[in-house]
Write an enzyme that holds these catalytic residues in place. Structure first.
Site, mmCIF file in Angstrom:
data_model
loop_
_atom_site.group_PDB
_atom_site.id
_atom_site.type_symbol
_atom_site.label_atom_id
_atom_site.label_comp_id
_atom_site.label_asym_id
_atom_site.label_seq_id
_atom_site.Cartn_x
_atom_site.Cartn_y
_atom_site.Cartn_z
ATOM 1 N N CYS A 1 77.374 12.089 57.708
ATOM 2 C CA CYS A 1 78.565 12.452 57.353
ATOM 3 C C CYS A 1 79.723 12.371 58.415
ATOM 4 O O CYS A 1 80.703 11.871 58.244
ATOM 5 C CB CYS A 1 78.629 13.859 56.887
ATOM 6 S SG CYS A 1 76.789 14.386 56.292
ATOM 7 N N ARG B 1 65.432 14.225 62.830
ATOM 8 C CA ARG B 1 65.611 15.762 62.644
ATOM 9 C C ARG B 1 64.298 16.221 63.190
ATOM 10 O O ARG B 1 63.046 15.840 62.904
ATOM 11 C CB ARG B 1 65.863 16.320 61.091
ATOM 12 C CG ARG B 1 67.046 15.918 60.499
ATOM 13 C CD ARG B 1 67.285 16.381 59.216
ATOM 14 N NE ARG B 1 68.293 15.907 58.764
ATOM 15 C CZ ARG B 1 68.819 15.988 57.450
ATOM 16 N NH1 ARG B 1 68.044 16.886 56.476
ATOM 17 N NH2 ARG B 1 69.890 15.518 57.015
ATOM 18 N N GLN C 1 68.082 7.519 55.151
ATOM 19 C CA GLN C 1 68.816 8.079 53.820
ATOM 20 C C GLN C 1 69.603 6.931 53.258
ATOM 21 O O GLN C 1 70.091 5.944 53.759
ATOM 22 C CB GLN C 1 69.750 9.227 54.160
ATOM 23 C CG GLN C 1 69.263 10.476 54.643
ATOM 24 C CD GLN C 1 70.246 11.469 54.972
ATOM 25 O OE1 GLN C 1 71.443 11.073 55.622
ATOM 26 N NE2 GLN C 1 70.121 12.692 54.904
ATOM 27 N N ASP D 1 72.394 6.835 52.039
ATOM 28 C CA ASP D 1 73.421 7.938 51.983
ATOM 29 C C ASP D 1 74.718 7.471 51.655
ATOM 30 O O ASP D 1 74.977 6.116 51.754
ATOM 31 C CB ASP D 1 73.497 8.581 53.474
ATOM 32 C CG ASP D 1 74.408 9.886 53.649
ATOM 33 O OD1 ASP D 1 74.687 10.387 52.466
ATOM 34 O OD2 ASP D 1 74.563 10.060 54.609
ATOM 35 N N HIS E 1 78.999 8.489 51.151
ATOM 36 C CA HIS E 1 80.157 9.634 51.069
ATOM 37 C C HIS E 1 81.293 8.939 50.430
ATOM 38 O O HIS E 1 81.798 7.914 50.658
ATOM 39 C CB HIS E 1 80.696 9.981 52.508
ATOM 40 C CG HIS E 1 79.680 10.816 53.391
ATOM 41 N ND1 HIS E 1 78.726 10.100 54.115
ATOM 42 C CD2 HIS E 1 78.980 11.930 53.069
ATOM 43 C CE1 HIS E 1 77.844 11.016 54.269
ATOM 44 N NE2 HIS E 1 77.819 12.272 53.934
ATOM 45 N N LYS F 1 76.534 22.224 44.218
ATOM 46 C CA LYS F 1 75.886 20.620 44.298
ATOM 47 C C LYS F 1 74.916 20.607 42.972
ATOM 48 O O LYS F 1 74.612 21.557 42.496
ATOM 49 C CB LYS F 1 75.007 20.590 45.791
ATOM 50 C CG LYS F 1 73.746 21.335 45.734
ATOM 51 C CD LYS F 1 72.951 21.115 47.043
ATOM 52 C CE LYS F 1 71.915 22.088 47.193
ATOM 53 N NZ LYS F 1 70.986 21.988 48.152
ATOM 54 N N HIS G 1 79.090 14.306 49.315
ATOM 55 C CA HIS G 1 78.097 13.891 49.731
ATOM 56 C C HIS G 1 77.214 13.405 48.645
ATOM 57 O O HIS G 1 76.842 14.343 47.974
ATOM 58 C CB HIS G 1 77.146 14.881 50.843
ATOM 59 C CG HIS G 1 78.161 15.449 51.750
ATOM 60 N ND1 HIS G 1 78.080 15.138 53.101
ATOM 61 C CD2 HIS G 1 79.148 16.257 51.559
ATOM 62 C CE1 HIS G 1 79.028 16.081 53.744
ATOM 63 N NE2 HIS G 1 79.695 16.491 52.888
HETATM 64 ZN ZN LIG Z 1 77.009 13.809 54.087
#
Ligand SMILES: [Zn+2]
Ligand SMILES: [Zn+2]
Length: 673
Positions: free
Chosen positions: A363, A392, A410, A412, A414, A499, A545
């Site tokens: 992010c 992580r 991910q 991912d 945004h 979320k 996200h």
């Molecule tokens: Zn994010």
């Protein structure tokens, strides 16, 4: 004060009863069927024992097995008590500690008995005898009786009975407040445990055929490694035998589908201790990865996303600014920004260098890209995607195959948008996610809205608006229905925003939370992201996200277990093996393989001098979707015998037809005409 109180039942009717009437008595007065079926009661919404006297006007709802989630939890909690009682009957020197209910059953932690000064931890061999004792306790139908004791009485009781763990715990409880114990049976010597309750009225309410003790493991007292090691006995518990049997079948089926095992059978990946929680993808596993990635990339391209790639390492001060350094550092891999010493002696690092961290999420880096150059309201929405590799730091013990790892990628993205675009963006995302799940062979998933938690940032207006926007977006897709098990989860949102969660149901009924989309106004603020509005002023964008798969690693694990390794053809690492029956067909088999490869199929050959049945078995085990068998006759006639995985009917056809058939089936779902 009158001696009568009014109880309002769920149907709205009101019963006037004597003060101190119990829910059990109300059930009996309604009918013997209900008296038998009642397990507990809700009084003004609070779950209590049937035997508790009700002292004031209240709403009363009786809980029966129809209220399955509550009934299961009550039963599992009772099973845990019965387990503890049984263990102490059989092994009197055992000390009890704690035992809660779990998602599929219960466990209880015991300090094992000492025999001749040595601890004798429980083993799986003890379980049958303990189960038999539990059945005797259930058969005795011991009433479970709640009593209120004060702290000193509790401590004295446990101390007198050699229960040092319970005595230690009880001594720390608040003084002066009544504490509850539950006794199994009447009489002063009845077995008892400290417990908040509630419980079923008696052990006889449990079905003796609806539980099974499953295993024993070690656990530390109070979860602290510095403390004594306890024996934890696990069980699975249900309302009836049918439920238990179905669960055991599911477990067996899950073991057969274990992605670690199938990953090995299909030669997809491996893990080893030198790289805890990071996956070694083998060629076949990475073919699967690439097929999935390419598919998703096409979907994102078509969906108006722009793909980016951002740094693995960023300075600690950047993570400080985003807030991760303060809130998330224990999960981050931190490294010094320094060239290590090459000397054999002395420290490798000076310890004085600035620190960097491997990104645990993408992010902040995406906000940094957004901040490059001036953005106008006309530029929004910006949908920024990254197949972002994140690290992580999780304890080794928490890792599980490729499902729970330390390095993962991910899917991912945004979405930076204006407030007036939010509902539309969420709706479009929901539609995209729906298509992807169906393409990947899942036809059921649940949608949940996680609402504001107790500890949170932001104003109440922001929360009201964000929650309502997500609700409206799902409603706009028509998926706020029972089919999608639509529900709202109070208190489960992130600290900065509500979320939506998407929970996939797999082939054996398990659910996996994979997709998510959440609104965020905090990070754009922290990292000073803005756009120029129609009014010429600077505004904060809303940041969404969102992920569809979650991570490639975990999702591939789910895919493996869902399909049990039998992937749809477009995802299968090896789509066909050309196998010969006799060696004089080798040349023709080579032509067949070349024709398939030319049509874009992932094909291997098996010319070994082995019986065809042996080859069939081996490639079936590796879950190869098609075996293309050729012998002398096929070579002469220009045909092949096509054998689908799983023993479907073998079909002989012209080579060109077989190539066309497989090539058509191998087209990814988004590219099909
Ligand atoms: Zn994010
Ligand atoms: Zn209890």
């Amino acid at each position: 004060m009158t001696d009568q109180i009014n109880l309002t039942l769920p149907d709205g009717s009101v019963r006037e009863v004597a003060r101190g009437t119990t829910a059990a008595q109300v059930a009996s007065s309604i009918g013997p069927g209900l008296a038998k079926a009642a397990l507990a009661a809700r009084v003004d919404g609070t779950l209590i024992d049937l035997s508790r006297p009700i002292e004031r006007d209240a709403t009363l709802a009786l809980v029966t097995a129809k209220d399955e989630a509550v009934a299961l939890d009550l039963a599992r909690h009772d099973f845990a008590h019965v387990l503890a009682e049984a263990v102490q009957h059989l092994f009197p020197a055992t000390q009890i500690t704690f035992g809660p209910s779990t998602d599929d059953g219960f466990y209880y932690d015991f300090a094992p008995p000492r025999i001749e000064g040595k601890e004798r931890p429980f083993t799986d061999d003890d379980l049958p005898a303990i189960e038999a004792e539990m059945r005797r306790i259930i058969a005795r139908n011991e009433p479970l009786i709640r009593e209120e004791w004060d702290r000193d009485r509790l401590v004295a009781h446990f101390a007198a009975h050699g229960e040092s763990f319970k005595a230690e715990w009880a001594a720390e409880l608040p003084d002066g407040e009544p504490l509850t114990v539950y006794k199994a049976g009447r009489g002063d010597d009845a077995w008892l445990d400290l417990c908040r309750g509630p419980h079923l009225p008696s052990t006889g309410k449990l079905d003796p055929a609806a539980f099974k003790l499953t295993r024993v493991s070690g656990a530390y007292w109070r979860g602290d490694q510095a403390n004594a090691m306890l024996s934890r006995i696990y069980g699975t518990g249900w309302l009836n035998k049918k439920q238990l049997d179905a669960h055991l079948v599911r477990l067996e089926e899950a073991a057969k589908r274990d992605h670690r095992r199938i990953g090995q059978d299909m030669d997809l990946f491996h893990l080893q201790p030198e790289a805890q929680g990071s996956v070694f993808w083998h060629p076949k596993g990475f073919v699967l990865w690439r097929a999935l990635e390419a598919y998703l990339r096409r979907r994102l391209d078509a969906g108006g996303y722009a793909e980016v790639k951002t740094p693995q390492l960023m300075a600690a001060r950047q993570w400080e600014q985003s807030g991760h350094w303060g809130k998330y550092r224990e999960n981050m891999f931190v490294v010094p920004d320094e060239i290590p010493s090459g000397e054999d002696e002395g420290p490798i690092f000076t310890g004085t260098a600035d620190l960097l961290a491997l990104k645990p999420m993408n992010c902040p880096a995406h906000v940094l890209i957004f901040r490059q150059g001036i953005k106008s309201y006309r530029d929004l929405p910006i949908r920024m995607a990254e197949f972002g590799c994140c690290h992580r730091n999780e304890p080794h013990g928490a890792l599980h195959g490729i499902m729970r790892v330390r390095q993962f990628t991910q899917d991912d993205a945004h979405i930076f948008c204006r407030a007036d675009q939010l509902i539309d963006e969420v709706r479009v995302f929901c539609d995209l996610l729906d298509v992807v799940y169906r393409d990947l062979g899942f036809d059921g998933y649940a949608i949940k809205l996680a609402l504001r938690p107790d500890k949170r940032f932001g104003s109440e207006e922001m929360w009201d608006w964000s929650e309502q926007s997500l609700r409206d977006a799902v409603a706009a897709t028509g998926r706020d229905t029972a089919e999608y098990r639509w529900e709202e989860l109070p208190g489960e949102g992130a600290f900065y925003a509500p979320k939506l969660e998407f929970h996939l149901t797999d082939a054996i009924g398990r659910t996996w939370q994979v997709g998510t989309i959440q609104t965020d106004t905090v990070l754009p603020e922290r990292l000073d992201a803005s756009y120029v509005g129609e009014d010429g002023a600077r505004h904060r964008p809303i940041m969404l996200h969102r992920a569809i798969l979650g991570s490639f690693e975990r999702f591939i694990g789910i895919l493996i277990e869902h399909h049990a390794g039998r992937f749809p053809l477009w995802l299968a690492p090896v789509q066909a093996v050309v196998a010969t029956i006799v060696s004089d067909a080798d040349a023709y088999a080579g032509e067949v393989a070349a024709a398939l490869a030319k049509a874009g199929l992932r094909v291997e050959t098996d010319f070994r001098n082995e019986k065809i049945n042996y080859k069939v078995r081996e490639h079936s085990l590796a879950h190869v979707p098609y075996l293309v068998v050729v012998g002398r006759r096929e070579a002469e006639e220009g045909t092949v015998a096509l054998r689908p995985l799983g023993g479907g009917e073998q079909r002989v056809m012209a080579l060109a037809d077989a190539v066309a058939l497989l090539a058509a089936e191998a087209v990814p779902p988004d590219l099909r005409p």
